[in-house]
Design a protein around this motif. Sequence first.
Motif, PDB file in Angstrom:
ATOM      1  N   GLU A 116       4.311 -19.775  17.241  1.00  0.00           N
ATOM      2  CA  GLU A 116       4.805 -20.848  16.873  1.00  0.00           C
ATOM      3  C   GLU A 116       4.288 -21.903  16.596  1.00  0.00           C
ATOM      4  N   ASP A 117       4.213 -23.124  17.338  1.00  0.00           N
ATOM      5  CA  ASP A 117       3.323 -24.204  17.313  1.00  0.00           C
ATOM      6  C   ASP A 117       2.246 -24.300  17.042  1.00  0.00           C
ATOM      7  N   LYS A 171       5.387 -26.775   8.286  1.00  0.00           N
ATOM      8  CA  LYS A 171       4.775 -27.331   9.794  1.00  0.00           C
ATOM      9  C   LYS A 171       3.314 -27.306   9.755  1.00  0.00           C
ATOM     10  N   ARG A 173       0.370 -27.003  12.370  1.00  0.00           N
ATOM     11  CA  ARG A 173       0.369 -25.632  14.198  1.00  0.00           C
ATOM     12  C   ARG A 173      -0.881 -26.026  13.630  1.00  0.00           C
ATOM     13  N   VAL A 244       3.547 -27.666  23.795  1.00  0.00           N
ATOM     14  CA  VAL A 244       2.939 -28.719  22.462  1.00  0.00           C
ATOM     15  C   VAL A 244       2.653 -30.164  22.466  1.00  0.00           C
TER      16      VAL A 244
END
Length: 247
Positions: A116-117, A171, A173, A244
């Motif tokens: 994900e992040d 994006k 990360r 996050v």
Amino acid sequence: MALFVIGDTHLSFSCEKPMDIFGARWKGYTERLENEWKSVVRDEDTVVVAGDISWAMTTEEAKADFDFLEALPGRKIILKGNHDYWWQTMAKLSAFVENNEYKTINFLHNNAYACEDFIICGSRGWYNDDKNITMRGADSEKIVAREVMRLRISFEEGKKLQKELFESDGKMREMLAFMHFPPIFKGYICDEIIMELYRNEISRCFFGHIHGCYESPLKINYADIDFYFISADYLAFRPYKIDVKNA
């Protein structure tokens, strides 16, 4: 999808290694670990298990411990601890996973993973205390140099992943570091490993290995890096969720 971390599960379903000799907190710890894990981790989540997974001496002996982990929710990314004597080459570990049809287990060694992040990187590290030197007769400078190199390789792989994913979805990360041994703890500091973290702009690092120090803070900051203490007994056997930043 969420990311969690916990260290030092010290499973021993196939060998006699009771952990409650190390204190009352370890009594019934496998049941506690299972219950706490299931209380927070879902099937779509990821858990980094930061070393000292099993007391087994071989992968064959460790199978019952891996069966236990496989049955728990989530993807598991496992790195090596000082007691993981079952650890082999990545080729043999991959064959072990394939032959036992494990679907949720991966190994962190000279590589990196996306979640994900986050980009997940790490290595075992080294904790240069008298016990380690005496027990292993080790040349700690060589071990530190080797672990720094493994960490560097992991970060290089992480940056490649980061670039590929950014080109795909735009994006960024955060790259996280996971280690078994603490780069810093109380009076101990491993300058070489901390410099490698700093050079790669790591702002969060997670470590286990230490037991019984329940008065210690969860997080300390050194060289603009937050270091998190995530041994299983310290966390009361509940995997720690990594949020996050600025979320």
